[in-house]
Write a protein that holds these residues in place. Sequence first.
Motif, PDB file in Angstrom:
ATOM      1  N   PHE A  13     -10.026  -1.084   9.302  1.00  0.00           N
ATOM      2  CA  PHE A  13      -8.841  -1.858   8.930  1.00  0.00           C
ATOM      3  C   PHE A  13      -8.078  -1.091   7.858  1.00  0.00           C
ATOM      4  N   ASN A  14      -6.764  -1.185   7.896  1.00  0.00           N
ATOM      5  CA  ASN A  14      -5.926  -0.427   6.980  1.00  0.00           C
ATOM      6  C   ASN A  14      -5.775  -1.162   5.641  1.00  0.00           C
ATOM      7  N   HIS A  15      -6.914  -1.455   5.008  1.00  0.00           N
ATOM      8  CA  HIS A  15      -6.916  -2.046   3.677  1.00  0.00           C
ATOM      9  C   HIS A  15      -7.315  -0.963   2.696  1.00  0.00           C
ATOM     10  N   LYS A  16      -6.715  -0.986   1.516  1.00  0.00           N
ATOM     11  CA  LYS A  16      -6.989   0.068   0.532  1.00  0.00           C
ATOM     12  C   LYS A  16      -8.473   0.159   0.215  1.00  0.00           C
ATOM     13  N   TRP A  17      -9.128  -0.989   0.028  1.00  0.00           N
ATOM     14  CA  TRP A  17     -10.545  -0.947  -0.340  1.00  0.00           C
ATOM     15  C   TRP A  17     -11.370  -0.288   0.766  1.00  0.00           C
ATOM     16  N   LEU A 189       6.022 -17.898 -20.261  1.00  0.00           N
ATOM     17  CA  LEU A 189       5.024 -16.973 -19.744  1.00  0.00           C
ATOM     18  C   LEU A 189       5.500 -16.322 -18.447  1.00  0.00           C
ATOM     19  N   LYS A 190       6.172 -17.098 -17.595  1.00  0.00           N
ATOM     20  CA  LYS A 190       6.674 -16.554 -16.332  1.00  0.00           C
ATOM     21  C   LYS A 190       7.602 -15.366 -16.560  1.00  0.00           C
ATOM     22  N   GLU A 191       8.381 -15.428 -17.639  1.00  0.00           N
ATOM     23  CA  GLU A 191       9.335 -14.362 -17.934  1.00  0.00           C
ATOM     24  C   GLU A 191       8.643 -13.030 -18.225  1.00  0.00           C
ATOM     25  N   LYS A 192       7.372 -13.079 -18.591  1.00  0.00           N
ATOM     26  CA  LYS A 192       6.641 -11.873 -18.947  1.00  0.00           C
ATOM     27  C   LYS A 192       5.853 -11.303 -17.766  1.00  0.00           C
ATOM     28  N   ILE A 193       5.851 -12.022 -16.639  1.00  0.00           N
ATOM     29  CA  ILE A 193       4.975 -11.657 -15.524  1.00  0.00           C
ATOM     30  C   ILE A 193       5.694 -10.855 -14.441  1.00  0.00           C
ATOM     31  N   ILE A 194       5.002  -9.809 -13.992  1.00  0.00           N
ATOM     32  CA  ILE A 194       5.417  -9.020 -12.832  1.00  0.00           C
ATOM     33  C   ILE A 194       4.452  -9.376 -11.701  1.00  0.00           C
ATOM     34  N   VAL A 195       4.981  -9.785 -10.562  1.00  0.00           N
ATOM     35  CA  VAL A 195       4.137 -10.125  -9.414  1.00  0.00           C
ATOM     36  C   VAL A 195       4.260  -9.032  -8.365  1.00  0.00           C
ATOM     37  N   THR A 196       3.119  -8.468  -7.972  1.00  0.00           N
ATOM     38  CA  THR A 196       3.101  -7.522  -6.857  1.00  0.00           C
ATOM     39  C   THR A 196       1.941  -7.902  -5.956  1.00  0.00           C
ATOM     40  N   CYS A 197       2.181  -7.981  -4.662  1.00  0.00           N
ATOM     41  CA  CYS A 197       1.139  -8.465  -3.758  1.00  0.00           C
ATOM     42  C   CYS A 197       1.208  -7.725  -2.414  1.00  0.00           C
ATOM     43  N   PRO A 198       0.045  -7.366  -1.865  1.00  0.00           N
ATOM     44  CA  PRO A 198       0.000  -6.650  -0.592  1.00  0.00           C
ATOM     45  C   PRO A 198       0.227  -7.553   0.609  1.00  0.00           C
ATOM     46  N   SER A 199       0.002  -8.869   0.414  1.00  0.00           N
ATOM     47  CA  SER A 199       0.162  -9.818   1.519  1.00  0.00           C
ATOM     48  C   SER A 199       0.229 -11.219   0.941  1.00  0.00           C
ATOM     49  N   GLY A 200       0.549 -12.191   1.805  1.00  0.00           N
ATOM     50  CA  GLY A 200       0.618 -13.566   1.318  1.00  0.00           C
ATOM     51  C   GLY A 200       0.948 -14.539   2.425  1.00  0.00           C
ATOM     52  N   LYS A 213      11.290 -13.341 -11.346  1.00  0.00           N
ATOM     53  CA  LYS A 213      12.381 -12.392 -11.135  1.00  0.00           C
ATOM     54  C   LYS A 213      11.870 -11.025 -10.703  1.00  0.00           C
ATOM     55  N   ARG A 214      10.738 -10.632 -11.249  1.00  0.00           N
ATOM     56  CA  ARG A 214      10.168  -9.320 -10.899  1.00  0.00           C
ATOM     57  C   ARG A 214       9.067  -9.540  -9.854  1.00  0.00           C
ATOM     58  N   PHE A 215       9.477  -9.454  -8.608  1.00  0.00           N
ATOM     59  CA  PHE A 215       8.607  -9.784  -7.487  1.00  0.00           C
ATOM     60  C   PHE A 215       8.608  -8.630  -6.490  1.00  0.00           C
ATOM     61  N   TYR A 216       7.411  -8.099  -6.170  1.00  0.00           N
ATOM     62  CA  TYR A 216       7.272  -6.965  -5.258  1.00  0.00           C
ATOM     63  C   TYR A 216       6.289  -7.355  -4.155  1.00  0.00           C
ATOM     64  N   PHE A 217       6.762  -7.355  -2.921  1.00  0.00           N
ATOM     65  CA  PHE A 217       5.937  -7.808  -1.797  1.00  0.00           C
ATOM     66  C   PHE A 217       5.769  -6.695  -0.767  1.00  0.00           C
ATOM     67  N   LYS A 218       4.531  -6.372  -0.470  1.00  0.00           N
ATOM     68  CA  LYS A 218       4.181  -5.335   0.517  1.00  0.00           C
ATOM     69  C   LYS A 218       4.867  -4.005   0.223  1.00  0.00           C
ATOM     70  N   LYS A 219       4.853  -3.611  -1.033  1.00  0.00           N
ATOM     71  CA  LYS A 219       5.450  -2.342  -1.432  1.00  0.00           C
ATOM     72  C   LYS A 219       4.428  -1.204  -1.312  1.00  0.00           C
ATOM     73  N   PRO A 220       4.894   0.051  -1.253  1.00  0.00           N
ATOM     74  CA  PRO A 220       3.973   1.186  -1.148  1.00  0.00           C
ATOM     75  C   PRO A 220       3.030   1.274  -2.347  1.00  0.00           C
ATOM     76  N   LYS A 221       1.933   1.971  -2.143  1.00  0.00           N
ATOM     77  CA  LYS A 221       0.919   2.149  -3.187  1.00  0.00           C
ATOM     78  C   LYS A 221       1.527   2.731  -4.457  1.00  0.00           C
ATOM     79  N   GLU A 222       2.511   3.628  -4.298  1.00  0.00           N
ATOM     80  CA  GLU A 222       3.115   4.280  -5.463  1.00  0.00           C
ATOM     81  C   GLU A 222       3.798   3.271  -6.382  1.00  0.00           C
ATOM     82  N   ILE A 223       4.390   2.231  -5.798  1.00  0.00           N
ATOM     83  CA  ILE A 223       5.036   1.183  -6.599  1.00  0.00           C
ATOM     84  C   ILE A 223       3.983   0.424  -7.402  1.00  0.00           C
TER      85      ILE A 223
END
Length: 326
Positions: A13-17, A189-200, A213-223
């Motif tokens: 499976f194409n999972h990082k782990w 607290l939300k204002e301080k949080i960056i969310v990045t997720c591989p799936s959802g 506001k800072r939300f990253y969904f299914k972005k490349p590993k480099e991000i």
Amino acid sequence: MKQNDIALIPHFFNHKWAIDLNKTLSEIFFVPDKYMDYFEGRYNFKEDSYLPGKSQLHKYISELLPILRAQKIEKVFYTNILDDYSADLQNAGFVKSFGGILHATNHQDLAIGQQKKLIDYENSIMKMSKQTIVASQLMKNQVPYKVDVMGLPVHMDFTYPSVNKDILFSHRLMKDKNIDMLLDLPEELKEKIIVTCPSGSTTYVGKVQKEFKRFYFKKPKEIYLQLLKESGFGLSFATHDNFGYSLMEGIYSGLTYFVHDNDCTTYREFVLEELRFETIEELWAKYNYYSNNTAERIKIVKKQQEKVKKFQVESWVENFQKGLKL
């Protein structure tokens, strides 16, 4: 030292782990030459759903069988023993002994994909397994059969503790990650949080995107790696975690990593008490304390890194090979 008398059955499976773990195990066990490209980083597995992954696994096993016979290899090791066990290897008459790593179990009520009807099937595999390895004491306590606790390798180097103020939430947007608690955070607290997720799940993706506001969904590993560098804190509310790769990667990257204190994750096993919280008020207080006390913050992160340094790849491989019983 490579053990060419034991063949690796990778998890396709194409999972990082899985990609990282396959690579490490391919340096320990035998892998046919034509598949070494997968493990040496020249290209990654492309299978990111159940059926294509299984098709690739069956192809690999069918190509491996004549090689096992020709080279008289009678043992195999599974990257993911429960998902990928195949009786074909024994029915063909070549494999006399097998073992592998167990990542989840049907004995856990909160496990993703858990099915009580498969418990007898699972138990029968583990009864035949010469050695079943798990990542945590938590996992060992969940199953009725014998397992060895060895952790998992973390494919990152340690970074000096960060003193940045942003908080990184880098987990799947799924129920077991307790996304409702994330959504219930106060605005300050939300204002301080960056969310990045591989799936959802569709239940959460839209809600989280709207709230942060800072939300990253299914972005490349480099991000993801860049966000680790830019952040100073990590955060998890998970109610189920058998190891915690995101947690470990955050700790290795120098983050002050806060986790929700509960008995269904490995957090009491791997995370210092000072970095665990039960309520949002406690989380807020710990965040403010370490934000305003740089020396204490650096000290606690170094102490936390020391606690999990045994999972560095070289250390893990050394301990793994010492404990291998196949």
